[in-house]
Each structure stands twice: as C-alpha cells, then as structure tokens.
Design a protein around this motif. Structure first.
Motif, PDB file in Angstrom:
ATOM      1  N   ASN A 128       1.439   4.829  17.744  1.00 46.68           N
ATOM      2  CA  ASN A 128       0.766   4.403  16.509  1.00 46.68           C
ATOM      3  C   ASN A 128      -0.532   3.667  16.844  1.00 46.68           C
ATOM      4  OD1 ASN A 128       1.094   1.564  14.461  1.00 46.68           O
ATOM      5  ND2 ASN A 128       0.469   3.526  13.630  1.00 46.68           N
ATOM      6  N   GLY A 129      -1.523   3.909  15.991  1.00 53.60           N
ATOM      7  CA  GLY A 129      -2.794   3.199  16.106  1.00 53.60           C
ATOM      8  C   GLY A 129      -3.985   4.126  16.070  1.00 53.60           C
ATOM      9  N   VAL A 171       0.820  -1.211   0.000  1.00 51.45           N
ATOM     10  CA  VAL A 171       0.000   0.000   0.000  1.00 51.45           C
ATOM     11  C   VAL A 171       0.864   1.276   0.000  1.00 51.45           C
ATOM     12  CG1 VAL A 171      -1.697   1.327   1.292  1.00 51.45           C
ATOM     13  CG2 VAL A 171      -1.893  -1.160   1.219  1.00 51.45           C
ATOM     14  N   VAL A 182       1.127   7.515  11.298  1.00 53.09           N
ATOM     15  CA  VAL A 182      -0.233   7.430  10.751  1.00 53.09           C
ATOM     16  C   VAL A 182      -0.273   6.381   9.656  1.00 53.09           C
ATOM     17  CG1 VAL A 182      -2.064   8.720   9.573  1.00 53.09           C
ATOM     18  CG2 VAL A 182      -0.586   9.880  11.226  1.00 53.09           C
ATOM     19  N   GLU A 199       8.107  -0.436   2.535  1.00 52.33           N
ATOM     20  CA  GLU A 199       7.293  -1.607   2.863  1.00 52.33           C
ATOM     21  C   GLU A 199       8.244  -2.616   3.498  1.00 52.33           C
ATOM     22  OE1 GLU A 199       4.634  -2.631  -0.630  1.00 52.33           O
ATOM     23  OE2 GLU A 199       5.842  -1.043  -1.522  1.00 52.33           O
ATOM     24  N   MET A 200       7.713  -3.514   4.323  1.00 53.44           N
ATOM     25  CA  MET A 200       8.627  -4.458   4.995  1.00 53.44           C
ATOM     26  C   MET A 200       9.313  -5.348   3.949  1.00 53.44           C
ATOM     27  SD  MET A 200       6.075  -7.160   6.772  1.00 53.44           S
ATOM     28  CE  MET A 200       4.654  -7.809   5.894  1.00 53.44           C
ATOM     29  N   TYR A 243      -5.857  -5.594  13.644  1.00 57.24           N
ATOM     30  CA  TYR A 243      -5.999  -4.146  13.434  1.00 57.24           C
ATOM     31  C   TYR A 243      -7.286  -3.600  14.064  1.00 57.24           C
ATOM     32  CZ  TYR A 243      -2.160  -4.827  10.242  1.00 57.24           C
ATOM     33  OH  TYR A 243      -0.924  -5.137   9.721  1.00 57.24           O
ATOM     34  N   GLN A 267      12.648  -0.982   6.302  1.00 60.59           N
ATOM     35  CA  GLN A 267      12.200  -1.914   7.339  1.00 60.59           C
ATOM     36  C   GLN A 267      12.481  -3.358   6.938  1.00 60.59           C
ATOM     37  OE1 GLN A 267       8.109  -3.217   8.257  1.00 60.59           O
ATOM     38  NE2 GLN A 267       8.363  -2.172  10.218  1.00 60.59           N
ATOM     39  N   ASN A 312      10.920  -4.901  12.059  1.00 58.23           N
ATOM     40  CA  ASN A 312       9.491  -5.200  12.213  1.00 58.23           C
ATOM     41  C   ASN A 312       9.274  -6.235  13.316  1.00 58.23           C
ATOM     42  OD1 ASN A 312       6.934  -6.505  11.865  1.00 58.23           O
ATOM     43  ND2 ASN A 312       6.803  -5.703   9.784  1.00 58.23           N
ATOM     44  N   ARG A 361      -3.537   3.681   8.196  1.00 52.52           N
ATOM     45  CA  ARG A 361      -4.722   3.588   7.341  1.00 52.52           C
ATOM     46  C   ARG A 361      -5.468   4.901   7.177  1.00 52.52           C
ATOM     47  NH1 ARG A 361      -7.306  -0.766  10.883  1.00 52.52           N
ATOM     48  NH2 ARG A 361      -6.151   0.560  12.322  1.00 52.52           N
TER      49      ARG A 361
HETATM   50  C1  LIG Z   1      -2.175  -3.007   4.515  1.00 54.76           C
HETATM   51  C2  LIG Z   1      -1.249  -2.855   5.691  1.00 54.76           C
HETATM   52  C3  LIG Z   1       0.071  -3.217   5.557  1.00 54.76           C
HETATM   53  C4  LIG Z   1       0.952  -3.093   6.642  1.00 54.76           C
HETATM   54  N1  LIG Z   1       2.271  -3.405   6.475  1.00 54.76           N
HETATM   55  C5  LIG Z   1       3.157  -3.192   7.489  1.00 54.76           C
HETATM   56  C6  LIG Z   1       4.564  -3.369   7.293  1.00 54.76           C
HETATM   57  O1  LIG Z   1       5.042  -3.689   6.204  1.00 54.76           O
HETATM   58  N2  LIG Z   1       5.370  -3.164   8.375  1.00 54.76           N
HETATM   59  C7  LIG Z   1       4.882  -2.788   9.599  1.00 54.76           C
HETATM   60  O2  LIG Z   1       5.647  -2.613  10.547  1.00 54.76           O
HETATM   61  N3  LIG Z   1       3.561  -2.579   9.788  1.00 54.76           N
HETATM   62  C8  LIG Z   1       2.700  -2.753   8.764  1.00 54.76           C
HETATM   63  N4  LIG Z   1       1.373  -2.476   8.946  1.00 54.76           N
HETATM   64  C9  LIG Z   1       0.922  -1.904  10.217  1.00 54.76           C
HETATM   65  C10 LIG Z   1       0.954  -0.368  10.167  1.00 54.76           C
HETATM   66  O3  LIG Z   1       2.274   0.101  10.028  1.00 54.76           O
HETATM   67  C11 LIG Z   1       0.333   0.236  11.445  1.00 54.76           C
HETATM   68  O4  LIG Z   1       1.072  -0.210  12.554  1.00 54.76           O
HETATM   69  C12 LIG Z   1      -1.122  -0.167  11.632  1.00 54.76           C
HETATM   70  O5  LIG Z   1      -1.858  -0.041  10.433  1.00 54.76           O
HETATM   71  C13 LIG Z   1      -1.763   0.680  12.730  1.00 54.76           C
HETATM   72  O6  LIG Z   1      -1.801   2.024  12.388  1.00 54.76           O
HETATM   73  P1  LIG Z   1      -3.176   2.716  11.867  1.00 54.76           P
HETATM   74  O7  LIG Z   1      -4.232   2.399  12.888  1.00 54.76           O
HETATM   75  O8  LIG Z   1      -2.836   4.181  11.773  1.00 54.76           O
HETATM   76  O9  LIG Z   1      -3.483   2.086  10.549  1.00 54.76           O
HETATM   77  C14 LIG Z   1       0.481  -2.616   7.888  1.00 54.76           C
HETATM   78  C15 LIG Z   1      -0.861  -2.249   8.002  1.00 54.76           C
HETATM   79  C16 LIG Z   1      -1.726  -2.360   6.935  1.00 54.76           C
HETATM   80  C17 LIG Z   1      -3.164  -1.935   7.110  1.00 54.76           C
END
Ligand SMILES: Cc1cc2nc3c(=O)[nH]c(=O)nc-3n(C[C@H](O)[C@H](O)[C@H](O)COP(=O)(O)O)c2cc1C
Length: 328
Positions: free
Chosen positions: A203-204, A23, A226, A43-44, A180, A73, A100, A228
């Motif tokens: 975060n969250g 994303v 930040v 992205e990871m 999530y 990451q 991660n 989603r």
């Molecule tokens: C589609 C998607 C992909 C994600 N990929 C990763 C990632 O590659 N590495 C990581 O540490 N967190 C990943 N996350 C978690 C986000 O970094 C974040 O911690 C999580 O979405 C909570 O934050 P938010 O409530 O603002 O979305 C991902 C989350 C989503 C929704």
C-alpha cells in the motif's frame, strides 16, 4: 490475475480498497466494487466505543450486500477490549477482522492505538493473539514502515503479528512521521514479503495502473491496496485490473459517465444517511470528481457549498457545459 487467499478464504481480485475514515463509506465502497475492486474494509471503528454501544460507531458497520468480501477494521490499545469488540462485530458478519496499526492521527496514535502500536511490538502481538482467539474469521493487520526513520521495524512487527495468528499483513510503506507524504518505500514492503509466509498487501501511492504494476513487480506482494488514488475515480479499479491482465486500459469513462458516477454515489449515500448528512459529506467527493480540468477550481469551490442533491445535479450539468472533465 492471481486469486488472493487469506486464511483459507478466496478473494477473487487482489486489488483492494484501503480503509479511509470519513471517505470510504458504504456508498463509495459500492462503486469501487462495481468497478471490480477485491476486498473492501470498513472505516476504522473504535473498539472501546463499540463495547460502550455507541450508536454512531455502529452506524459505520452498515453495508450493502454487494460489499463482499468485507473486513471490519478495529482500532484500540487493549487486547481484552479489542477481543470483546471483535466478538461484538461478528453480528455484522464480516469476512475478516482487520487491526489498525497505521493511523497517524494524534487522537488515535496519541492514545496508544493505530501507528503507535509500531512502537510497542509486544502489545501489537498481544492484540492480534487476543482477537484471533476471540473470533472464527481470519484476522489481518495493517501496519506502517515504522514510527520514524530511526525505528523502521515493519519486518519485526509483521513477523510477530504472523506468529500471533494474523492471516495477512498490509504494509503502508511510510513511517508515521511521514504521515501521507511521499515517497513510499517499496523496498521495506519487499522485505516484509520475503520474511512472511502469510500474504502481504502493498500500500502507498498507487494512483495509476502503472503504479499498481510497479508495486507488484518491485515488492513481490500478493495483493495491493489503493487509497487516495481512487477518490473521485472509482473506475481506477477497472483500469488497474485491465492493465494487470492485458497490459492495456480499456475503461476510459466519458465526462458524462463520470458525472453519472458522481450522482450515483450521492444517491447511494442519501439512501444510507439521508440527504442532509450525505450531501455535506459528498462535498469533498464532488470536488475530487471535478479535479483536473479547465474550470475545475471554480466548481470545486462551489462543491464546498452543496446541501441538496438537486444542486449537485445542476453542478454536474455545469461541469459538462464547461467541458472541464476531459482530463480528470
Ligand atoms: C482520509 C483518509 C482516511 C484514512 N483512514 C484510515 C482508516 O480508517 N484505517 C486505516 O487503516 N487507514 C486509513 N487511512 C490510510 C489508508 O488506508 C492508506 O494506508 C493511505 O492512504 C495510503 O494509501 P494511498 O497512498 O493509496 O492513499 C486513511 C487515509 C486517508 C487519506
């Protein structure tokens, strides 16, 4: 707004974009940066795949000059491989390496990586130690509240990571079991902040300027991340920054500006990945941009069939004609 200093490196804005695999690619990150986001993260990337020279994995590391400061990451469960991967990615000149420890996906956590490291604090610390020893740039970690409600150990893991040399810790205030789903536990982020001397990033569920301010106020965190909330709304970073600085939000993009933003994201994605792949990946982004107003559900369904830039352009005109973006 305070500058965020991580491992001696200054990040002008403490509001960063969360890493999001599949994303938050280069195109989306560039838009977020243009709207004033601070730190960006790749992205990871699989440490193991990197050490095996996987081409697709290396593709994830490409970025544009505007994407700075930038963290790469890594995920993995073997300190030696993580250290080797960290050395390898230095060729891409990241400002930080991030580890991660939060991914809940079975194919990651099931293999001892990601959030699974919350269940093995000594291994988590060994990974940080090995990566810190391998590279010159500051190493950060991204953790969760814990594995589940019976094993909430964010403070313990964060302290061990700090001891092992981590320069900052981002805390997603949810357990792995929660994935999530809300709520985010800001109290646990506060506990981590109180326990650590290095910066803590909250975060969250930050999906509005008010939620951003709440994260800072309730946790005392040094920065926020930040995820989603910014999807289909990269201008959220401008709105958050304005609100944190003045208590007001001035950036209110018009429907036309929103559609221009969507088209620009598509253009950047095409420049990076070619039209076919970019437009397949833009389907979900387009649907996020169309979220919220009248006629949006019809457009979202149509976005799922996108294959060309021209079709997207027509769709944006349709969105403007329908007047379905006013509330988006
Ligand atoms: C589609 C998607 C992909 C994600 N990929 C990763 C990632 O590659 N590495 C990581 O540490 N967190 C990943 N996350 C978690 C986000 O970094 C974040 O911690 C999580 O979405 C909570 O934050 P938010 O409530 O603002 O979305 C991902 C989350 C989503 C929704």
């Amino acid at each position: 707004m305070a500058v965020l200093t991580v491992g001696g490196r200054e990040i002008a804005c403490p509001v960063s974009l969360a890493p999001m695999a599949g994303v938050a690619d280069s195109a989306f990150r560039q838009l977020c940066k243009e709207f004033g986001c601070g730190l960006l993260t790749s992205e990871m990337v699989s440490a193991k795949a990197l050490t095996m020279s996987d081409r697709k994995t290396k593709d994830l590391l490409r970025r544009a000059p505007i994407e700075a400061p930038f963290a790469i990451q890594l995920f993995g469960d073997d300190p030696e491989i993580m250290a080797r991967a960290a050395e390898l990615v230095m060729a891409w000149k990241p400002d930080f390496i991030d580890i991660n420890m939060g991914c809940p996906a079975p194919k990651i956590a099931g293999n001892g990586s990601g959030s699974s490291l919350m269940k093995n604090p000594p291994l988590a610390a060994a990974i940080v130690r090995a990566v810190v020893a391998a590279v010159e740039v500051p190493v950060t970690v991204k953790i969760r509240k814990g594995w589940d409600e019976h094993s909430v150990n964010a403070v313990e893991v964060a302290l061990l990571c700090q001891e092992a040399g981590a320069a900052a810790v981002a805390v997603h205030g949810k357990t792995r079991e929660q994935m999530y789903a809300p709520p985010v536990d800001r109290a646990v982020i506060r506990q981590v902040k109180e326990a650590l001397s290095v910066p803590v990033i909250g975060n969250g569920e930050i999906d509005s300027p008010e939620a951003a301010a709440q994260m800072f106020a309730e946790t005392g965190c040094d920065g926020i991340m930040v995820g989603r909330g910014a999807l289909g709304r990269p201008w959220l970073f401008a709105q958050i920054n304005e609100y944190l600085q003045t208590g007001e939000v001035c950036t209110r993009p018009t429907p036309r500006q929103k559609m221009a933003c969507l088209l620009r994201q598509a253009e950047l994605a095409i420049a990076h990945k070619g039209e076919k792949r970019a437009m397949a990946e833009m389907r979900k982004h387009a649907a996020w941009y169309f979220k919220g107003g009248r006629g949006a559900s019809k457009l979202r369904a149509k976005a799922g069939t996108l294959t060309t830039y021209q079709a997207l352009e027509e769709m944006t005109k349709e969105a403007l004609d329908l007047g379905c973006l006013e509330n988006g």
